[in-house]
Design a protein around this motif. Structure first.
Motif, PDB file in Angstrom:
ATOM      1  N   ASP A 209       6.672  25.960  26.198  1.00 16.68           N
ATOM      2  CA  ASP A 209       7.301  25.187  27.275  1.00 16.68           C
ATOM      3  C   ASP A 209       6.477  23.944  27.605  1.00 16.68           C
ATOM      4  OD1 ASP A 209       9.456  27.049  27.870  1.00 16.68           O
ATOM      5  OD2 ASP A 209       7.907  28.339  28.725  1.00 16.68           O
ATOM      6  N   ALA A 210       5.164  24.066  27.490  1.00 12.77           N
ATOM      7  CA  ALA A 210       4.274  22.968  27.853  1.00 12.77           C
ATOM      8  C   ALA A 210       4.128  21.946  26.729  1.00 12.77           C
ATOM      9  CB  ALA A 210       2.894  23.516  28.211  1.00 12.77           C
ATOM     10  N   SER A 211       4.664  22.253  25.544  1.00 14.13           N
ATOM     11  CA  SER A 211       4.472  21.357  24.399  1.00 14.13           C
ATOM     12  C   SER A 211       5.727  21.299  23.537  1.00 14.13           C
ATOM     13  CB  SER A 211       3.271  21.826  23.575  1.00 14.13           C
ATOM     14  OG  SER A 211       3.403  23.196  23.235  1.00 14.13           O
TER      15      SER A 211
ATOM     16  N   PHE B 233      -0.908  26.292  17.716  1.00 15.59           N
ATOM     17  CA  PHE B 233      -1.285  25.814  19.045  1.00 15.59           C
ATOM     18  C   PHE B 233      -2.792  25.594  19.083  1.00 15.59           C
ATOM     19  CE2 PHE B 233       2.620  28.198  19.740  1.00 15.59           C
ATOM     20  CZ  PHE B 233       3.344  27.322  20.538  1.00 15.59           C
ATOM     21  N   ALA B 234      -3.196  24.442  19.596  1.00 11.96           N
ATOM     22  CA  ALA B 234      -4.604  24.173  19.891  1.00 11.96           C
ATOM     23  C   ALA B 234      -4.753  24.338  21.400  1.00 11.96           C
ATOM     24  CB  ALA B 234      -4.988  22.771  19.455  1.00 11.96           C
ATOM     25  N   ILE B 235      -5.745  25.105  21.802  1.00 16.03           N
ATOM     26  CA  ILE B 235      -5.893  25.476  23.218  1.00 16.03           C
ATOM     27  C   ILE B 235      -7.304  25.148  23.681  1.00 16.03           C
ATOM     28  CG2 ILE B 235      -5.942  27.444  24.811  1.00 16.03           C
ATOM     29  CD1 ILE B 235      -3.936  28.822  22.897  1.00 16.03           C
ATOM     30  N   ARG B 236      -7.394  24.678  24.913  1.00 18.20           N
ATOM     31  CA  ARG B 236      -8.696  24.549  25.570  1.00 18.20           C
ATOM     32  C   ARG B 236      -8.732  25.569  26.695  1.00 18.20           C
ATOM     33  NH1 ARG B 236     -13.267  21.853  26.413  1.00 18.20           N
ATOM     34  NH2 ARG B 236     -14.035  21.687  28.541  1.00 18.20           N
ATOM     35  N   SER B 237      -9.604  26.552  26.569  1.00 12.69           N
ATOM     36  CA  SER B 237      -9.756  27.582  27.586  1.00 12.69           C
ATOM     37  C   SER B 237     -11.238  27.861  27.768  1.00 12.69           C
ATOM     38  CB  SER B 237      -9.025  28.860  27.173  1.00 12.69           C
ATOM     39  OG  SER B 237      -9.139  29.840  28.172  1.00 12.69           O
TER      40      SER B 237
ATOM     41  N   VAL C  98      -3.329  22.240  26.199  1.00 12.89           N
ATOM     42  CA  VAL C  98      -2.672  22.743  24.986  1.00 12.89           C
ATOM     43  C   VAL C  98      -2.043  21.586  24.218  1.00 12.89           C
ATOM     44  CG1 VAL C  98      -0.495  23.245  26.187  1.00 12.89           C
ATOM     45  CG2 VAL C  98      -1.023  24.446  24.074  1.00 12.89           C
ATOM     46  N   ALA C  99      -2.050  21.729  22.887  1.00 16.73           N
ATOM     47  CA  ALA C  99      -1.326  20.817  22.002  1.00 16.73           C
ATOM     48  C   ALA C  99      -0.668  21.672  20.924  1.00 16.73           C
ATOM     49  CB  ALA C  99      -2.266  19.787  21.387  1.00 16.73           C
ATOM     50  N   ARG C 100       0.386  21.136  20.344  1.00 19.75           N
ATOM     51  CA  ARG C 100       1.178  21.933  19.396  1.00 19.75           C
ATOM     52  C   ARG C 100       1.442  21.152  18.117  1.00 19.75           C
ATOM     53  NH1 ARG C 100       7.112  24.408  21.019  1.00 19.75           N
ATOM     54  NH2 ARG C 100       7.410  25.736  19.188  1.00 19.75           N
ATOM     55  N   LEU C 101       1.237  21.820  17.000  1.00 19.56           N
ATOM     56  CA  LEU C 101       1.650  21.320  15.702  1.00 19.56           C
ATOM     57  C   LEU C 101       2.930  22.075  15.359  1.00 19.56           C
ATOM     58  CD1 LEU C 101       1.291  19.800  13.034  1.00 19.56           C
ATOM     59  CD2 LEU C 101      -0.301  21.596  12.326  1.00 19.56           C
TER      60      LEU C 101
END
Length: 197
Positions: free
Chosen positions: A28-30, A53-57, A112-115
């Motif tokens: 939903d966010a990407s 998904f690339a995530i920063r947590s 978050v970023a999405r490929l």
């Protein structure tokens, strides 16, 4: 319990595309049709698509976090037997209620970023696409993990050239550009192609 955690993981990844009345997820966010298009890379596949998904947590409230209610506890009820309607009539089944609360906190556009639109024939995952994905994060707030399914992991492995004295193939990667890879079966290999609105 495994089934409950699997449902939670799919909701975390796909959000309202998984369960429309559930909480918002990473997809939903990407999405390409959102205002946050800058956080999506389109690999260009059209059918049998998948995402990474690339995530920063990290331990900060300004990044991605799973929020749980009831102090993070799941309540597991007693097991009971119940008659269930099946295709060939009714049959007895064991049932057990498991309840809890969870949601997803996205602290910023750089959580978050999405490929998207990786497929299994012409638009497969490789290090160049992962480099494009990771470059969406500022150097002060880099991604801390990559999340993909086994098909994407296989494509990444096969895109790498290995030279060894035994001629062994490259091992399955555990990281890309020093970012750890998390593998999950909850990311589908049959996503609908993401297109801009």
């Amino acid at each position: 319990m495994r089934a409950a955690f699997s449902v939670g993981e799919k909701q975390l990844l796909y959000g309202t595309d998984n369960e429309s009345d559930g909480f918002v997820g990473l997809a939903d966010a990407s999405n390409l049709d959102d205002s946050d298009d800058a956080q999506v890379i389109n690999a260009g596949g059209a059918t049998a698509c998948s995402s990474v998904f690339a995530i920063r947590s990290v331990d900060e409230l300004s990044d991605l976090a799973l929020i749980t209610g009831q102090d993070g506890n799941l309540e597991v009820g007693d097991r009971y037997e119940q008659m269930v309607e099946g295709t060939n009539g009714k049959y007895p089944a064991y049932c057990q209620s498991i309840t809890g609360w969870m949601g997803l906190q996205l602290g910023s556009v750089h959580s978050v970023a999405r490929l998207a639109n990786i497929n299994d024939s012409t638009k497969m995952l490789d290090d160049d696409l992962l480099s494009d994905l990771l470059s969406l994060f500022p150097s002060s707030r880099p991604a801390t993990m990559l999340v993909m399914n086994r098909r994407s992991l296989k494509q990444l492995q096969q895109s790498r050239t290995a030279t060894s004295s035994t001629g062994a193939a490259a091992p399955f990667p555990t990281e890309a550009f020093n970012v750890p890879i998390i593998v999950t079966d909850s990311i589908s290999s049959n996503e609908t192609q993401l297109t801009a609105a």
